[in-house]
Design a protein around this motif. Structure first.
Motif, PDB file in Angstrom:
ATOM      1  N   THR A  39       0.770  -1.229  -0.021  1.00  0.00           N
ATOM      2  CA  THR A  39      -0.028  -0.031   0.039  1.00  0.00           C
ATOM      3  C   THR A  39       0.843   1.107  -0.285  1.00  0.00           C
ATOM      4  OG1 THR A  39      -0.091  -0.093   2.388  1.00  0.00           O
ATOM      5  CG2 THR A  39      -2.072  -1.139   1.302  1.00  0.00           C
ATOM      6  N   ASP A  40       0.312   2.342  -0.326  1.00  0.00           N
ATOM      7  CA  ASP A  40       0.925   3.802  -0.115  1.00  0.00           C
ATOM      8  C   ASP A  40       2.067   3.594  -1.218  1.00  0.00           C
ATOM      9  OD1 ASP A  40       1.087   6.180   0.556  1.00  0.00           O
ATOM     10  OD2 ASP A  40       2.352   5.967   2.316  1.00  0.00           O
ATOM     11  N   LEU A 160      -8.541   1.500  -0.341  1.00  0.00           N
ATOM     12  CA  LEU A 160      -9.459   2.004   0.378  1.00  0.00           C
ATOM     13  C   LEU A 160      -9.129   2.074   1.682  1.00  0.00           C
ATOM     14  CD1 LEU A 160     -12.885   0.695  -1.215  1.00  0.00           C
ATOM     15  CD2 LEU A 160     -11.995   3.098  -1.487  1.00  0.00           C
ATOM     16  N   PHE A 161      -8.511   0.979   2.090  1.00  0.00           N
ATOM     17  CA  PHE A 161      -7.989   0.988   3.815  1.00  0.00           C
ATOM     18  C   PHE A 161      -6.921   2.038   3.826  1.00  0.00           C
ATOM     19  CE2 PHE A 161      -4.907  -0.503   6.741  1.00  0.00           C
ATOM     20  CZ  PHE A 161      -5.593  -0.846   7.752  1.00  0.00           C
ATOM     21  N   ASN A 162      -6.016   2.198   2.835  1.00  0.00           N
ATOM     22  CA  ASN A 162      -5.034   3.153   2.931  1.00  0.00           C
ATOM     23  C   ASN A 162      -5.529   4.819   2.672  1.00  0.00           C
ATOM     24  OD1 ASN A 162      -2.554   4.287   0.686  1.00  0.00           O
ATOM     25  ND2 ASN A 162      -1.988   3.840   2.851  1.00  0.00           N
ATOM     26  N   THR A 163      -6.626   4.906   2.367  1.00  0.00           N
ATOM     27  CA  THR A 163      -7.180   6.397   1.877  1.00  0.00           C
ATOM     28  C   THR A 163      -7.242   7.152   3.089  1.00  0.00           C
ATOM     29  OG1 THR A 163      -8.202   5.534  -0.269  1.00  0.00           O
ATOM     30  CG2 THR A 163      -8.974   7.430   0.599  1.00  0.00           C
ATOM     31  N   LEU A 273      -2.719  -8.188   7.839  1.00  0.00           N
ATOM     32  CA  LEU A 273      -1.696  -7.744   6.781  1.00  0.00           C
ATOM     33  C   LEU A 273      -1.625  -6.487   6.565  1.00  0.00           C
ATOM     34  CD1 LEU A 273       0.974  -8.728   5.196  1.00  0.00           C
ATOM     35  CD2 LEU A 273      -0.710  -8.815   3.247  1.00  0.00           C
ATOM     36  N   LEU A 274      -2.664  -5.754   5.972  1.00  0.00           N
ATOM     37  CA  LEU A 274      -2.798  -4.277   6.051  1.00  0.00           C
ATOM     38  C   LEU A 274      -2.425  -3.479   7.587  1.00  0.00           C
ATOM     39  CD1 LEU A 274      -5.925  -4.126   3.837  1.00  0.00           C
ATOM     40  CD2 LEU A 274      -3.580  -3.923   3.024  1.00  0.00           C
ATOM     41  N   LEU A 280       3.850  -0.208  10.953  1.00  0.00           N
ATOM     42  CA  LEU A 280       5.325   0.070  10.692  1.00  0.00           C
ATOM     43  C   LEU A 280       5.664   1.432  10.462  1.00  0.00           C
ATOM     44  CD1 LEU A 280       6.284  -3.173   8.628  1.00  0.00           C
ATOM     45  CD2 LEU A 280       6.658  -2.717  11.032  1.00  0.00           C
ATOM     46  N   GLY A 281       4.674   2.307   9.869  1.00  0.00           N
ATOM     47  CA  GLY A 281       4.807   3.800   9.641  1.00  0.00           C
ATOM     48  C   GLY A 281       5.807   3.873   8.670  1.00  0.00           C
TER      49      GLY A 281
END
Length: 291
Positions: A39-40, A160-163, A273-274, A280-281
């Motif tokens: 992600t990201d 969407l989780f990362n939004t 997992l997400l 971890l940032g």
């Protein structure tokens, strides 16, 4: 959709293997290939994710913009989908070859995700009847090796989780009008609840059995497929049949039950997992092609 030519001898080999619950790559009939999620990965979006499923690779970016609510639902925001089939994914997508597939995928994604059962669309409303958040979900197919629907749905859920949507502050001016101010603080944002966002499971009928996550070779031996969107509770929210062949009622029932079972088992590890990756940032090591 990308296709491959399979000889009669190869078809017999694949059919006999699936009949004995042993596929060409060693998987069972209800097993997925190795999946990687990151992600990201795109900096100029509000949320993004890249998913690799076998040799199928999908990149999804989500951009939030302020728009006008639809007249039928003035107190809700909405999602818009666009699927771009890269010519690098397969030679069949060169020129305008991927347009028809992109439109078909977009229409299916709209039915699966753009409803209040999947996402709390009311949380996207800023001012009823005047302003709302519109989420533009752009999907780019980077590589195509079968099972596009499943890979895209996982990538959309991860994106969407990362939004992160900026918080909105509404104030009144001297004339009584409304002014909208967006927060500049990256931590002052709204997150979407993706718990009820479904994952798509595609089951292909090959011979007298069905398989999950079919490769292009297995797809060439299939007469018809069933696309099922399943929530974390195992509830089916959408189902459609694709392919020129027919499915008897008994096969549809078996494939539906298998889809519910596989889809339900997919959600918990994905969310875990997400959440681990997000915890971890900045320490997270970026391993994707945009790292």
């Amino acid at each position: 959709m990308a296709t491959v030519q399979v000889s009669e001898a190869e078809k017999v080999y694949i059919l006999h293997g699936i009949r004995d619950d042993l596929r060409v790559d060693g998987r069972g009939c209800e097993d997925y290939r190795h999946m990687e999620i990151e992600t990201d990965v795109v900096s100029n979006t509000d949320g993004s994710a890249k998913v690799t499923l076998g040799h199928t690779a999908v990149l999804v970016g989500v951009k939030a913009e302020i728009g006008k609510p639809r007249p039928a639902v003035p107190a809700e925001g909405y999602l818009e989908f666009f699927v771009d089939c890269s010519a690098n994914a397969t030679p069949e997508f060169e020129g305008r070859g991927g347009e028809e597939l992109g439109t078909k995928l977009s229409n299916t994604l709209y039915k699966v995700f753009n409803n209040k059962r999947s996402i709390d669309l009311k949380s996207l409303c800023i001012c009823a009847g005047e302003h709302c958040w519109v989420l533009y979900v752009d999907v780019l197919l980077l590589q195509c090796d079968g099972n596009l629907y499943d890979a895209i749905s996982v990538a959309i859920k991860a994106a969407l989780f990362n939004t992160k949507i900026p918080k909105v502050h509404i104030s009144s001016d001297e004339e009584g009008g409304k002014e909208i101010e967006l927060s500049d603080d990256p931590y002052d944002c709204m997150r979407l609840n993706v718990e009820n966002v479904p994952c798509i499971v595609t089951l292909c009928k090959v011979g007298h059995r069905h398989v999950v996550d079919a490769t292009l070779q297995e797809k060439a031996c299939s007469v018809a497929s069933l696309i099922i969107s399943v929530t974390h509770k195992g509830t089916i929210t959408c189902m459609r049949k694709v392919g020129g062949g027919s499915l008897d009622p008994e096969s549809i029932f078996e494939m539906t039950e298998a889809g519910k079972r596989v889809g339900k088992a997919l959600h918990a590890p994905l969310i875990k997992l997400l959440e681990q990756e997000e915890s971890l940032g900045k320490k997270r090591q970026k391993v994707g092609f945009l790292g």
